[in-house]
Design a protein around this motif. Structure first.
Motif, PDB file in Angstrom:
ATOM      1  N   ILE A  61       0.873  -1.173   0.000  1.00  0.00           N
ATOM      2  CA  ILE A  61       0.000   0.000   0.000  1.00  0.00           C
ATOM      3  C   ILE A  61       0.914   1.227   0.000  1.00  0.00           C
ATOM      4  N   PRO A  62       1.132   1.876  -1.141  1.00  0.00           N
ATOM      5  CA  PRO A  62       2.138   2.940  -1.215  1.00  0.00           C
ATOM      6  C   PRO A  62       1.565   4.300  -0.811  1.00  0.00           C
ATOM      7  N   SER A  63       2.296   5.017   0.034  1.00  0.00           N
ATOM      8  CA  SER A  63       1.858   6.361   0.416  1.00  0.00           C
ATOM      9  C   SER A  63       1.898   7.302  -0.777  1.00  0.00           C
ATOM     10  N   GLU A  64       2.734   6.988  -1.774  1.00  0.00           N
ATOM     11  CA  GLU A  64       2.808   7.820  -2.972  1.00  0.00           C
ATOM     12  C   GLU A  64       1.500   7.811  -3.753  1.00  0.00           C
ATOM     13  N   VAL A  65       0.648   6.838  -3.482  1.00  0.00           N
ATOM     14  CA  VAL A  65      -0.685   6.786  -4.088  1.00  0.00           C
ATOM     15  C   VAL A  65      -1.736   7.314  -3.114  1.00  0.00           C
ATOM     16  N   VAL A  66      -1.660   6.873  -1.866  1.00  0.00           N
ATOM     17  CA  VAL A  66      -2.685   7.209  -0.877  1.00  0.00           C
ATOM     18  C   VAL A  66      -2.727   8.706  -0.597  1.00  0.00           C
ATOM     19  N   LEU A  67      -1.565   9.318  -0.368  1.00  0.00           N
ATOM     20  CA  LEU A  67      -1.535  10.720   0.051  1.00  0.00           C
ATOM     21  C   LEU A  67      -1.998  11.687  -1.042  1.00  0.00           C
ATOM     22  N   PRO A  68      -1.524  11.560  -2.296  1.00  0.00           N
ATOM     23  CA  PRO A  68      -2.076  12.433  -3.337  1.00  0.00           C
ATOM     24  C   PRO A  68      -3.590  12.225  -3.516  1.00  0.00           C
ATOM     25  N   LEU A  69      -4.039  10.991  -3.344  1.00  0.00           N
ATOM     26  CA  LEU A  69      -5.470  10.719  -3.433  1.00  0.00           C
ATOM     27  C   LEU A  69      -6.222  11.435  -2.315  1.00  0.00           C
ATOM     28  N   ALA A  70      -5.627  11.469  -1.122  1.00  0.00           N
ATOM     29  CA  ALA A  70      -6.224  12.211  -0.012  1.00  0.00           C
ATOM     30  C   ALA A  70      -6.275  13.700  -0.330  1.00  0.00           C
ATOM     31  N   GLY A  71      -5.220  14.206  -0.980  1.00  0.00           N
ATOM     32  CA  GLY A  71      -5.219  15.603  -1.385  1.00  0.00           C
ATOM     33  C   GLY A  71      -6.292  15.909  -2.410  1.00  0.00           C
ATOM     34  N   PHE A  72      -6.484  15.005  -3.355  1.00  0.00           N
ATOM     35  CA  PHE A  72      -7.553  15.168  -4.352  1.00  0.00           C
ATOM     36  C   PHE A  72      -8.921  15.179  -3.686  1.00  0.00           C
ATOM     37  N   SER A  73      -9.119  14.277  -2.715  1.00  0.00           N
ATOM     38  CA  SER A  73     -10.400  14.232  -1.997  1.00  0.00           C
ATOM     39  C   SER A  73     -10.627  15.521  -1.210  1.00  0.00           C
ATOM     40  N   ILE A  99      -7.553  20.369   3.598  1.00  0.00           N
ATOM     41  CA  ILE A  99      -6.209  19.847   3.376  1.00  0.00           C
ATOM     42  C   ILE A  99      -5.469  19.678   4.705  1.00  0.00           C
ATOM     43  N   VAL A 100      -5.740  20.582   5.660  1.00  0.00           N
ATOM     44  CA  VAL A 100      -5.109  20.460   6.983  1.00  0.00           C
ATOM     45  C   VAL A 100      -5.566  19.178   7.667  1.00  0.00           C
ATOM     46  N   GLU A 101      -6.865  18.895   7.583  1.00  0.00           N
ATOM     47  CA  GLU A 101      -7.384  17.653   8.172  1.00  0.00           C
ATOM     48  C   GLU A 101      -6.742  16.435   7.515  1.00  0.00           C
ATOM     49  N   ALA A 102      -6.574  16.487   6.205  1.00  0.00           N
ATOM     50  CA  ALA A 102      -5.971  15.361   5.487  1.00  0.00           C
ATOM     51  C   ALA A 102      -4.549  15.112   5.979  1.00  0.00           C
ATOM     52  N   VAL A 103      -3.764  16.185   6.126  1.00  0.00           N
ATOM     53  CA  VAL A 103      -2.377  16.045   6.577  1.00  0.00           C
ATOM     54  C   VAL A 103      -2.326  15.523   8.012  1.00  0.00           C
ATOM     55  N   LEU A 104      -3.192  16.068   8.879  1.00  0.00           N
ATOM     56  CA  LEU A 104      -3.169  15.653  10.281  1.00  0.00           C
ATOM     57  C   LEU A 104      -3.605  14.197  10.451  1.00  0.00           C
ATOM     58  N   PHE A 132      14.302  10.748  11.813  1.00  0.00           N
ATOM     59  CA  PHE A 132      13.730  11.911  11.117  1.00  0.00           C
ATOM     60  C   PHE A 132      13.914  11.803   9.609  1.00  0.00           C
ATOM     61  N   PHE A 133      15.155  11.635   9.165  1.00  0.00           N
ATOM     62  CA  PHE A 133      15.411  11.586   7.728  1.00  0.00           C
ATOM     63  C   PHE A 133      14.906  10.276   7.114  1.00  0.00           C
ATOM     64  N   GLY A 134      14.882   9.202   7.916  1.00  0.00           N
ATOM     65  CA  GLY A 134      14.356   7.933   7.421  1.00  0.00           C
ATOM     66  C   GLY A 134      12.900   8.033   7.010  1.00  0.00           C
ATOM     67  N   ARG A 135      12.134   8.898   7.686  1.00  0.00           N
ATOM     68  CA  ARG A 135      10.722   9.062   7.341  1.00  0.00           C
ATOM     69  C   ARG A 135      10.531   9.741   5.985  1.00  0.00           C
ATOM     70  N   LEU A 136      11.615  10.257   5.424  1.00  0.00           N
ATOM     71  CA  LEU A 136      11.533  10.956   4.143  1.00  0.00           C
ATOM     72  C   LEU A 136      12.065  10.122   2.990  1.00  0.00           C
ATOM     73  N   TRP A 139       6.713  14.741   4.906  1.00  0.00           N
ATOM     74  CA  TRP A 139       6.386  13.830   3.805  1.00  0.00           C
ATOM     75  C   TRP A 139       4.898  13.928   3.448  1.00  0.00           C
ATOM     76  N   ASN A 140       4.055  13.868   4.450  1.00  0.00           N
ATOM     77  CA  ASN A 140       2.616  13.874   4.208  1.00  0.00           C
ATOM     78  C   ASN A 140       2.149  15.201   3.624  1.00  0.00           C
ATOM     79  N   THR A 141       2.688  16.296   4.140  1.00  0.00           N
ATOM     80  CA  THR A 141       2.291  17.614   3.633  1.00  0.00           C
ATOM     81  C   THR A 141       2.653  17.759   2.162  1.00  0.00           C
ATOM     82  N   GLY A 142       3.854  17.308   1.801  1.00  0.00           N
ATOM     83  CA  GLY A 142       4.282  17.431   0.410  1.00  0.00           C
ATOM     84  C   GLY A 142       3.402  16.655  -0.549  1.00  0.00           C
TER      85      GLY A 142
END
Length: 215
Positions: free
Chosen positions: A33-45, A53-58, A114-118, A151-154
């Protein structure tokens, strides 16, 4: 990939923001389940008005931290003592290797988390050595939250800006992810080669052979 997208979209439509948290929580535990798909989809929603968008990031960050805590708990349950036992039984690996890794993580653990999460491929797995090392929980949560928030915000913002073209984010991220995975694979091969050569060298050392009782 499409079944994953359809499932994530249905979850988000059904339960809203908590669905993002659930999807990202599972992404931490199940890499397919890739975040590269889930997160942009959350942004679209979010752009579609289902939530801000703030709720989506949080919500995404909550899912990231929760999933990371599960892996941290797994690492803590294994513990350094068990890791030493495992290393002792593994061919080519010395207990000293585990101790050196532990010492390194003690010195650089906060930056590593910290950097590992990116970094794709590392984002979730970095939580396990943090748990094995028993990194202070407050530090772990703080570094995980900070890295995940970036990562999530971007990715959410990219999906929000692109709207129905949110899938372009995954297309651009895919080559980067593959390059990182390739580097990780090469590093793994390099480590194996080093361990094999070290083992052969020690096998030719008379003093080492005497210590091991083979002469």
């Amino acid at each position: 990939m499409q079944p994953i997208i359809d499932w994530v979209l249905s979850v988000m439509e059904t339960v809203g923001g908590p669905g993002i948290a659930l999807a990202i929580f599972l992404e931490n535990l199940f890499p397919p389940i890739p975040s590269e798909v889930v997160l942009p989809l959350a942004g679209f929603s979010a752009a579609d008005g289902q939530y801000t968008i703030v709720e989506a990031v949080l919500w995404a960050t909550l899912g990231s931290v929760t999933g990371a805590l599960v892996l941290y708990g797994f690492g803590a349950a294994v513990g350094m003592d068990r890791m030493r036992v495992i290393a002792h039984r593994m061919p080519l690996v010395d207990v000293a290797d585990v101790d050196k890794t532990d010492a390194w993580f003690t010195r650089h653990g906060r930056k590593a988390v910290f950097f590992g999460r990116l970094v794709p491929g590392i984002r979730s797995l970095i939580s396990i050595p943090a748990g094995v090392d028993r990194m202070p929980l407050g530090q772990f949560i703080g570094m995980t939250t900070a890295g995940s928030l970036i990562w999530n915000t971007g990715l959410v913002s990219a999906g929000y800006a692109l709207g129905s073209r949110y899938h372009l984010v995954e297309q651009y991220m895919d080559p980067i992810s593959k390059a990182v995975y390739a580097l990780i694979l090469l590093a793994g091969v390099g480590v194996i080669v080093f361990l094999v050569r070290r083992s052969k060298k020690r096998g030719q050392d008379p003093d080492d052979a005497i210590d091991r009782g083979t002469l």
